[in-house]
Design a protein around this motif. Sequence first.
Motif, PDB file in Angstrom:
ATOM      1  N   ALA A 141       9.572  92.576  55.905  1.00 41.52           N
ATOM      2  CA  ALA A 141       9.437  91.243  55.282  1.00 41.52           C
ATOM      3  C   ALA A 141       9.516  91.328  53.767  1.00 41.52           C
ATOM      4  O   ALA A 141       9.212  90.355  53.078  1.00 41.52           O
ATOM      5  N   TRP A 160       5.187  97.783  40.692  1.00 47.33           N
ATOM      6  CA  TRP A 160       6.591  97.565  40.318  1.00 47.33           C
ATOM      7  C   TRP A 160       7.269  98.881  39.948  1.00 47.33           C
ATOM      8  O   TRP A 160       8.415  99.132  40.308  1.00 47.33           O
ATOM      9  N   PRO A 186      14.273  90.007  55.113  1.00 48.16           N
ATOM     10  CA  PRO A 186      14.410  89.186  53.912  1.00 48.16           C
ATOM     11  C   PRO A 186      14.057  89.964  52.642  1.00 48.16           C
ATOM     12  O   PRO A 186      13.358  90.976  52.698  1.00 48.16           O
ATOM     13  N   ASN A 211      16.056  86.061  49.512  1.00 45.66           N
ATOM     14  CA  ASN A 211      15.605  84.661  49.546  1.00 45.66           C
ATOM     15  C   ASN A 211      14.602  84.339  48.439  1.00 45.66           C
ATOM     16  O   ASN A 211      13.843  83.377  48.540  1.00 45.66           O
ATOM     17  N   ILE A 217      10.677  82.378  42.927  1.00 49.20           N
ATOM     18  CA  ILE A 217      10.800  83.530  42.029  1.00 49.20           C
ATOM     19  C   ILE A 217      12.275  83.922  41.891  1.00 49.20           C
ATOM     20  O   ILE A 217      13.131  83.420  42.622  1.00 49.20           O
ATOM     21  N   PHE A 311       8.707  91.718  34.554  1.00 46.46           N
ATOM     22  CA  PHE A 311       8.181  91.361  35.874  1.00 46.46           C
ATOM     23  C   PHE A 311       6.743  90.855  35.750  1.00 46.46           C
ATOM     24  O   PHE A 311       6.395  89.794  36.272  1.00 46.46           O
ATOM     25  N   PHE A 314       6.490  87.521  34.042  1.00 45.93           N
ATOM     26  CA  PHE A 314       7.050  86.442  34.876  1.00 45.93           C
ATOM     27  C   PHE A 314       6.100  86.094  36.032  1.00 45.93           C
ATOM     28  O   PHE A 314       5.757  84.940  36.248  1.00 45.93           O
ATOM     29  N   LEU A 331       3.088  80.512  54.958  1.00 42.11           N
ATOM     30  CA  LEU A 331       3.317  81.606  55.918  1.00 42.11           C
ATOM     31  C   LEU A 331       2.138  81.715  56.882  1.00 42.11           C
ATOM     32  O   LEU A 331       2.310  81.867  58.092  1.00 42.11           O
ATOM     33  N   SER A 335       2.059  81.069  60.864  1.00 40.35           N
ATOM     34  CA  SER A 335       1.640  82.134  61.768  1.00 40.35           C
ATOM     35  C   SER A 335       0.510  81.656  62.686  1.00 40.35           C
ATOM     36  O   SER A 335       0.475  81.973  63.875  1.00 40.35           O
TER      37      SER A 335
HETATM   38  C1  LIG Z   1      13.695  84.143  33.046  1.00 40.10           C
HETATM   39  C2  LIG Z   1      14.141  85.121  34.069  1.00 40.10           C
HETATM   40  C3  LIG Z   1      13.221  86.268  34.124  1.00 40.10           C
HETATM   41  C4  LIG Z   1      13.619  87.173  35.202  1.00 40.10           C
HETATM   42  C5  LIG Z   1      12.581  88.206  35.420  1.00 40.10           C
HETATM   43  C6  LIG Z   1      12.525  88.537  36.854  1.00 40.10           C
HETATM   44  C7  LIG Z   1      11.431  89.490  37.129  1.00 40.10           C
HETATM   45  C8  LIG Z   1      10.499  88.967  38.201  1.00 40.10           C
HETATM   46  C9  LIG Z   1      11.016  89.156  39.524  1.00 40.10           C
HETATM   47  C10 LIG Z   1      10.022  88.935  40.595  1.00 40.10           C
HETATM   48  C11 LIG Z   1      10.712  89.274  41.872  1.00 40.10           C
HETATM   49  C12 LIG Z   1       9.805  89.699  42.921  1.00 40.10           C
HETATM   50  C13 LIG Z   1      10.607  90.069  44.106  1.00 40.10           C
HETATM   51  C14 LIG Z   1      10.178  89.883  45.330  1.00 40.10           C
HETATM   52  C15 LIG Z   1      10.949  90.283  46.494  1.00 40.10           C
HETATM   53  C16 LIG Z   1      10.233  90.112  47.789  1.00 40.10           C
HETATM   54  O1  LIG Z   1      10.422  90.899  48.670  1.00 40.10           O
HETATM   55  S1  LIG Z   1       9.150  88.823  47.947  1.00 40.10           S
HETATM   56  C17 LIG Z   1       8.760  88.761  49.655  1.00 40.10           C
HETATM   57  C18 LIG Z   1       9.670  87.826  50.330  1.00 40.10           C
HETATM   58  N1  LIG Z   1       9.478  87.860  51.748  1.00 40.10           N
HETATM   59  C19 LIG Z   1       9.573  86.786  52.507  1.00 40.10           C
HETATM   60  O2  LIG Z   1       9.836  85.702  52.056  1.00 40.10           O
HETATM   61  C20 LIG Z   1       9.321  86.984  53.972  1.00 40.10           C
HETATM   62  C21 LIG Z   1       8.180  86.143  54.438  1.00 40.10           C
HETATM   63  N2  LIG Z   1       7.913  86.376  55.842  1.00 40.10           N
HETATM   64  C22 LIG Z   1       8.627  85.814  56.824  1.00 40.10           C
HETATM   65  O3  LIG Z   1       9.562  85.071  56.614  1.00 40.10           O
HETATM   66  C23 LIG Z   1       8.204  86.127  58.232  1.00 40.10           C
HETATM   67  O4  LIG Z   1       6.927  86.697  58.182  1.00 40.10           O
HETATM   68  C24 LIG Z   1       9.150  87.091  58.966  1.00 40.10           C
HETATM   69  C25 LIG Z   1      10.445  86.365  59.295  1.00 40.10           C
HETATM   70  C26 LIG Z   1       9.437  88.334  58.162  1.00 40.10           C
HETATM   71  C27 LIG Z   1       8.479  87.514  60.300  1.00 40.10           C
HETATM   72  O5  LIG Z   1       8.144  86.390  61.031  1.00 40.10           O
HETATM   73  P1  LIG Z   1       7.043  86.520  62.188  1.00 40.10           P
HETATM   74  O6  LIG Z   1       7.311  87.690  63.032  1.00 40.10           O
HETATM   75  O7  LIG Z   1       7.022  85.190  62.853  1.00 40.10           O
HETATM   76  O8  LIG Z   1       5.700  86.854  61.433  1.00 40.10           O
HETATM   77  P2  LIG Z   1       4.727  85.821  60.665  1.00 40.10           P
HETATM   78  O9  LIG Z   1       3.839  85.164  61.662  1.00 40.10           O
HETATM   79  O10 LIG Z   1       5.509  84.945  59.780  1.00 40.10           O
HETATM   80  O11 LIG Z   1       3.884  86.801  59.750  1.00 40.10           O
HETATM   81  C28 LIG Z   1       2.869  87.640  60.293  1.00 40.10           C
HETATM   82  C29 LIG Z   1       1.841  87.858  59.214  1.00 40.10           C
HETATM   83  O12 LIG Z   1       2.457  88.546  58.116  1.00 40.10           O
HETATM   84  C30 LIG Z   1       2.261  87.828  56.894  1.00 40.10           C
HETATM   85  N3  LIG Z   1       3.417  88.034  56.037  1.00 40.10           N
HETATM   86  C31 LIG Z   1       4.693  87.817  56.312  1.00 40.10           C
HETATM   87  N4  LIG Z   1       5.491  88.227  55.304  1.00 40.10           N
HETATM   88  C32 LIG Z   1       4.668  88.726  54.342  1.00 40.10           C
HETATM   89  C33 LIG Z   1       4.905  89.312  53.046  1.00 40.10           C
HETATM   90  N5  LIG Z   1       6.127  89.481  52.547  1.00 40.10           N
HETATM   91  N6  LIG Z   1       3.837  89.690  52.334  1.00 40.10           N
HETATM   92  C34 LIG Z   1       2.580  89.542  52.842  1.00 40.10           C
HETATM   93  N7  LIG Z   1       2.301  89.002  54.059  1.00 40.10           N
HETATM   94  C35 LIG Z   1       3.347  88.595  54.796  1.00 40.10           C
HETATM   95  C36 LIG Z   1       2.110  86.374  57.373  1.00 40.10           C
HETATM   96  O13 LIG Z   1       1.462  85.617  56.410  1.00 40.10           O
HETATM   97  C37 LIG Z   1       1.307  86.560  58.620  1.00 40.10           C
HETATM   98  O14 LIG Z   1      -0.028  86.815  58.243  1.00 40.10           O
HETATM   99  P3  LIG Z   1      -1.274  86.243  59.072  1.00 40.10           P
HETATM  100  O15 LIG Z   1      -1.027  86.647  60.473  1.00 40.10           O
HETATM  101  O16 LIG Z   1      -1.262  84.769  58.902  1.00 40.10           O
HETATM  102  O17 LIG Z   1      -2.448  86.885  58.418  1.00 40.10           O
END
Ligand SMILES: CCCCCCCCCCCC/C=C/CC(=O)SCCNC(=O)CCNC(=O)[C@H](O)C(C)(C)COP(=O)(O)OP(=O)(O)OC[C@H]1O[C@@H](n2cnc3c(N)ncnc32)[C@H](O)[C@@H]1OP(=O)(O)O
Length: 338
Positions: A141, A160, A186, A211, A217, A311, A314, A331, A335
């Motif tokens: 994820a 980071w 993702p 995404n 972000i 980072f 931001f 999320l 869930s």
């Molecule tokens: C001016 C310009 C300046 C530029 C500077 C830029 C510098 C800054 C940059 C910052 C960038 C930071 C980069 C980030 C990158 C990332 O990776 S961010 C994470 C993105 N991830 C997602 O969006 C995924 C989210 N999750 C989902 O979509 C789903 O969980 C899934 C499709 C992966 C799985 O679905 P499913 O099997 O149905 O599980 P769920 O029931 O959804 O989840 C179970 C459980 O897990 C928790 N969870 C899910 N994903 C995350 C996660 N990424 N982090 C933490 N926790 C997560 C979810 O909340 C559930 O928890 P509970 O059971 O409710 O406790």
Amino acid sequence: MSMASKSMLNAQALARSRLSYRCYNHLSKIHVGLGSTPYSTKNSKVTASHQAHSLLSPCKLLSQQKATARKFSQRSLGQDNLLDVSVDSSSGVATLKMQKPPVNSFSLEFLTSLCINLDKLHSDGCRGLVIGSSLPKIFSAGLEITEMYQPDEARLREFWRTLQEFWIKLYGSQMITIAAITGHSPAGGCLVSMCCDHRVMADGKLTIGLNETLLGIVAPRWFSDTLINTVGHREAERALQLGKLYSPQEAVAVGLVDQVVPLESVAATVESTMAQWLKIPSHARHLSKLQLRQPTLDRLLHTRQEDIDNFVSFITKESIQKSLGMYLAALKQRSKAK
Ligand SMILES: CCCCCCCCCCCC/C=C/CC(=O)SCCNC(=O)CCNC(=O)[C@H](O)C(C)(C)COP(=O)(O)OP(=O)(O)OC[C@H]1O[C@@H](n2cnc3c(N)ncnc32)[C@H](O)[C@@H]1OP(=O)(O)O
């Protein structure tokens, strides 16, 4: 709170941190020493003595990361065995399966373990690496959102820095790297798979893509560079702005993944692809990879500290924290509703 209860809590915290540091030392279930350690069976899993052996090797990165784990150990409580690593002794191909329920999200400890294992496999002379997941329907994820939400700044910086480290190691790896994407992938999950030389994805109701914009972000430059290098500038431009999550069929059509096959054929497809890649002289193959990837690697290598500062500044903005908080709540809500 009384002094007595405070000191009791402190003692418990210290005990937890010692325990988790020990866990950290055993984060990886296994480690096989190619060359230095003889194998007896195919996909042999390493014993405690191998682990002990691997922990003795002096390495600056290791000691730095151990210090990090000690410092931030509370968050790693109970999270040993985050990876399942095995090596096929005949081919020198390692398989690293992420197994951090529920969604293989990249926390500081998880990233640290991944870095250490990449180093070990590389220094043991592994020729190939398959990165997959032990969790059904999840590759990863992406980044652990709670690392970025209401963070402790020192930990956030380390988080980071370790992500950068992992990307640098994997993107430039000497090993042939293949992602076995058997689940959702993702954001950071997609990034990790794009670092590999080849991606095989299972068909079905899965998604992959950067995404970040959906979370409010912005993917940093080295994420977008990696995407541009994979799918080309125009496709990346659209995908990054839209936060596009591709279905497997869409992903293969734009070149985000190389093959889409039924779930049950992923392992065999990965194996036959690896066999093909193994036939290429290793040095020539790696130099060719670096010719194309080094400029992208250099861009981050020359600006690492600036990238960490950007980072942190931001992600700690009030508006960004608000977006992350809302995304996390959504999320959790989704869930719970299941
Ligand atoms: C001016 C310009 C300046 C530029 C500077 C830029 C510098 C800054 C940059 C910052 C960038 C930071 C980069 C980030 C990158 C990332 O990776 S961010 C994470 C993105 N991830 C997602 O969006 C995924 C989210 N999750 C989902 O979509 C789903 O969980 C899934 C499709 C992966 C799985 O679905 P499913 O099997 O149905 O599980 P769920 O029931 O959804 O989840 C179970 C459980 O897990 C928790 N969870 C899910 N994903 C995350 C996660 N990424 N982090 C933490 N926790 C997560 C979810 O909340 C559930 O928890 P509970 O059971 O409710 O406790």
